[in-house]
Design a protein around this motif. Sequence first.
Motif, mmCIF file in Angstrom:
data_model
loop_
_atom_site.group_PDB
_atom_site.id
_atom_site.type_symbol
_atom_site.label_atom_id
_atom_site.label_comp_id
_atom_site.label_asym_id
_atom_site.label_seq_id
_atom_site.Cartn_x
_atom_site.Cartn_y
_atom_site.Cartn_z
ATOM 1 N N LEU A 114 44.919 20.774 94.933
ATOM 2 C CA LEU A 114 43.885 19.457 95.157
ATOM 3 C C LEU A 114 43.104 19.202 93.908
ATOM 4 O O LEU A 114 42.447 20.176 93.274
ATOM 5 N N HIS A 115 42.952 18.065 93.985
ATOM 6 C CA HIS A 115 41.776 17.263 93.044
ATOM 7 C C HIS A 115 41.218 16.409 93.695
ATOM 8 O O HIS A 115 41.597 15.466 94.205
ATOM 9 N N TYR A 116 39.568 16.590 93.957
ATOM 10 C CA TYR A 116 38.736 16.059 94.758
ATOM 11 C C TYR A 116 37.575 15.441 94.112
ATOM 12 O O TYR A 116 37.012 16.354 93.375
ATOM 13 N N VAL A 117 37.513 14.054 93.928
ATOM 14 C CA VAL A 117 36.439 13.597 93.215
ATOM 15 C C VAL A 117 35.607 12.486 94.204
ATOM 16 O O VAL A 117 35.813 11.582 94.349
ATOM 17 N N PRO A 118 34.582 13.261 94.699
ATOM 18 C CA PRO A 118 33.884 12.544 95.874
ATOM 19 C C PRO A 118 33.458 11.236 95.796
ATOM 20 O O PRO A 118 33.434 10.298 96.458
ATOM 21 N N ASP A 119 32.725 10.986 94.490
ATOM 22 C CA ASP A 119 31.980 9.623 94.153
ATOM 23 C C ASP A 119 32.932 8.675 93.866
ATOM 24 O O ASP A 119 32.739 7.676 94.155
ATOM 25 N N HIS A 120 34.439 8.817 93.455
ATOM 26 C CA HIS A 120 35.649 7.909 93.525
ATOM 27 C C HIS A 120 36.384 7.915 94.653
ATOM 28 O O HIS A 120 37.188 7.356 94.675
ATOM 29 N N THR A 121 36.190 8.662 95.734
ATOM 30 C CA THR A 121 36.805 8.855 96.790
ATOM 31 C C THR A 121 38.226 9.181 96.557
ATOM 32 O O THR A 121 39.227 8.856 97.127
ATOM 33 N N THR A 122 38.468 9.989 95.363
ATOM 34 C CA THR A 122 39.564 10.337 94.933
ATOM 35 C C THR A 122 40.096 11.648 95.702
ATOM 36 O O THR A 122 39.349 12.814 95.539
ATOM 37 N N PHE A 123 41.298 11.927 96.333
ATOM 38 C CA PHE A 123 41.565 13.085 96.933
ATOM 39 C C PHE A 123 43.030 13.025 96.997
ATOM 40 O O PHE A 123 43.779 12.382 97.446
ATOM 41 N N GLU A 124 43.601 13.961 96.054
ATOM 42 C CA GLU A 124 44.894 14.068 95.688
ATOM 43 C C GLU A 124 45.612 15.519 95.926
ATOM 44 O O GLU A 124 45.030 16.484 95.545
ATOM 45 N N VAL A 125 46.804 15.617 96.547
ATOM 46 C CA VAL A 125 47.326 16.763 96.802
ATOM 47 C C VAL A 125 48.581 16.914 96.221
ATOM 48 O O VAL A 125 49.404 15.992 96.133
ATOM 49 N N ASP A 126 48.936 18.190 95.616
ATOM 50 C CA ASP A 126 50.240 18.302 95.503
ATOM 51 C C ASP A 126 51.118 19.033 96.326
ATOM 52 O O ASP A 126 50.930 20.123 96.498
ATOM 53 N N ALA A 127 51.974 18.369 96.981
ATOM 54 C CA ALA A 127 52.675 19.048 98.043
ATOM 55 C C ALA A 127 53.980 20.071 97.510
ATOM 56 O O ALA A 127 54.102 21.139 98.265
ATOM 57 N N THR A 128 54.082 20.221 96.382
ATOM 58 C CA THR A 128 54.979 21.019 95.755
ATOM 59 C C THR A 128 54.309 22.582 95.211
ATOM 60 O O THR A 128 54.790 23.548 94.987
#
Length: 252
Positions: A114-128
């Motif tokens: 998980l990479h989450y940057v609240p101020d940019h509403t960036t929420f990325e997940v690596d399913a692998t």
Amino acid sequence: MTTQDRPFDPTHTLVLTTSGDATAEASATAAAVGAVLDHADAVTLHLDPGALASDHPELAEQLRAAAEQVDDGVLRASVDRVREPLAALLDLTDVHRFVTLERLDASRDGRRLLHYVPDHTTFEVDATAAEGVVDAVSRAVADEPAGLLPTAVLADWYADGTRYELAPPSLCVDGATCFGLGALDRVAFDDAARTVRLTWATGDGLLATAGELLGPNRPERFEFDSPNRYADVADAFETVADALEVEKAGRR
């Protein structure tokens, strides 16, 4: 090699449809982070505990006690130790949730998922990185104003010399201007005329109004000569509409 040094190749992104509602955004992202933490064993927080302590001293102390400071403004902890105070931080609806907390990364066995940057509403997940994490996040946000979508290019096409790329979390025009899919309000399909029509939420407040007046117009209509290209683009927009629970017209 540390978790921060390992390459991160996200497979999915969370798209919020909250229209700037801080309470709704906090609920959706907290639910999504919680689902990821069920599959993680460690978290790294880019956080300013001193700033947090100005309004939430007890919570700041709990985070300090649960985590190890590994760099200036960087805390690392096991999920088991930090989960409770982290949940309290993510539930905040004031500036501390997206300013004091600059970034959150979650990992499993040294691999970031998980990479989450609240101020940019960036929420990325690596399913692998962890089996089942994407399904878990999708279930967690099923009743929230959010949806999980692949980070891949779902469709790309040209219209009147302009290139469009539907690549969550955005619809991009000529690779220069991108419009967040969270503002998509309705998608209408006309299979007979091979046309896709988009309706966008206008947003609230002065910033939204200024952006609409000064920025480029959001695309609203696409017409295709090729039935195959229309089908590909329509299917891609249908995928987005289903994930974000956007109103659809003209299709199943």
